[in-house]
Design a protein around this motif. Structure first.
Motif, PDB file in Angstrom:
ATOM      1  N   GLY A  39       0.811  -1.216   0.000  1.00  0.00           N
ATOM      2  CA  GLY A  39       0.000   0.000   0.000  1.00  0.00           C
ATOM      3  C   GLY A  39       0.840   1.260   0.000  1.00  0.00           C
ATOM      4  N   PRO A 285      -2.130   4.364   3.658  1.00  0.00           N
ATOM      5  CA  PRO A 285      -2.505   4.337   2.232  1.00  0.00           C
ATOM      6  C   PRO A 285      -3.991   4.155   2.006  1.00  0.00           C
ATOM      7  N   PHE A 286      -4.660   3.366   2.859  1.00  0.00           N
ATOM      8  CA  PHE A 286      -6.094   3.154   2.683  1.00  0.00           C
ATOM      9  C   PHE A 286      -6.884   4.431   2.956  1.00  0.00           C
ATOM     10  N   CYS A 289      -6.297   6.747   0.006  1.00  0.00           N
ATOM     11  CA  CYS A 289      -6.878   6.243  -1.241  1.00  0.00           C
ATOM     12  C   CYS A 289      -8.406   6.287  -1.215  1.00  0.00           C
TER      13      CYS A 289
END
Length: 314
Positions: A39, A285-286, A289
């Motif tokens: 990620g 990263p989640f 994103c």
């Protein structure tokens, strides 16, 4: 290293002695670690190849993703190795290295989050001057100061700790070489080191938290003065991901370093340490994103390009 240091390795008791639970944790941790690496690498690559993301916000985000990779890699590989092999030892040099890297990268992340909050403050509160103030040179200098500042903050207490004699016991009731358990094992007066650690924690944790807090007080005040609802939502959406990451990072660190008074609370301390060292790097990263339309658009564009390349190759 002083000659009267007798301990050559430390014993990490790990997360649990339950064999079945250890297997489950091993599978979960290795899955989380791989997702974290992939990620954060994705964040680095997508902010490098997509020109729409050549902005100060994503410049700082790229460095945070790099820090998260190193932060979790300083701890998890050794933890997973000990769980897989059944060994619980870590060398003296390995323990000191793990502790030093852990705190340098953690402090760097605090400083980078503060730099990002300053970037958001200038973008929302002084939008006409944003491109002038947050130019490439300023952003590069801010990142350089984040790395240099973390080294300057950590190097002195680290040298003091590493020069202390360790005569035994050598058992650490944790899954990595945290600073607190190491200080307790030193067989000498640690009052100077405790003072240095307090000053370092105040400057790195509370100092950067103050910068974030003051910045967002001004940001929220500016957003609330925007007349249109859509304008307020758009302005707030540019800060939502950063606020989420700041909340998770600081809350976990604050709880992590509340010293437990009873042995039964050590399990709680390990759980919070897992949140800070394992889950938080995965969430970065989640969060960016899922909550950021620019990153989502960049990912879709990259996927379309990959599909087009595959079709052409056929």
């Amino acid at each position: 290293m002083m000659n009267n240091t007798m301990v050559r390795e430390f014993i990490l008791l790990g997360l649990t002695d339950n064999h079945q639970l250890k297997i489950i944790l091993f599978i979960l941790l290795i899955g989380v670690y791989l997702l974290t690496i992939m990620g954060n690498i994705l964040i680095i690559v997508i902010t490098l190849v997509n020109q729409q993301l050549y902005t100060p916000m994503y410049f700082f985000l790229r460095h945070i993703a790099f820090v998260e990779i190193g932060y979790t890699s300083a701890i998890l590989p050794k933890t997973l190795d000990n769980m897989a092999t059944g060994q619980k030892t870590i060398s003296l040099a390995g323990c000191f290295t793990q502790s030093f890297v852990h705190f340098v990268l953690g402090t760097t992340e605090f400083l980078l989050l503060a730099a990002m909050s300053i970037d958001r403050y200038v973008a929302i509160c002084n939008p006409l001057r944003y491109s002038t103030v947050m130019n490439n040179r300023v952003c590069s200098l801010l990142v350089l100061w984040c790395w240099a500042g973390s080294l300057l903050l950590i190097i002195v207490p680290a040298v003091v700790l590493f020069r202390m004699p360790f005569c035994g016991p050598n058992t650490i009731n944790h899954f990595f070489c945290d600073n607190g358990p190491l200080v307790k094992l030193a067989c000498t007066d640690t009052s100077l080191l405790n003072l240095l650690n307090f000053i370092t924690a105040t400057l790195s944790l509370l100092g950067t938290l103050s910068v974030n807090t003051v910045s967002y007080i001004h940001i929220i005040s500016t957003i609330m003065r925007i007349r249109s609802t859509s304008g307020r939502q758009k302005a707030f959406s540019t800060c939502a991901s950063h606020i989420t990451v700041v909340s998770i990072t600081y809350s976990s660190c604050i709880f992590m370093y509340i010293k437990p008074n009873h042995d039964s609370e050590l399990y709680y301390s390990k759980g919070v340490a897992l949140l800070n060292t394992v889950l938080a790097p995965l969430l970065v990263p989640f969060i960016y994103c899922l909550r950021n339309t620019q990153v989502q658009d960049a990912l879709r564009g990259a996927c379309r390009q990959l599909v087009a390349i595959r079709k052409d190759s056929r």
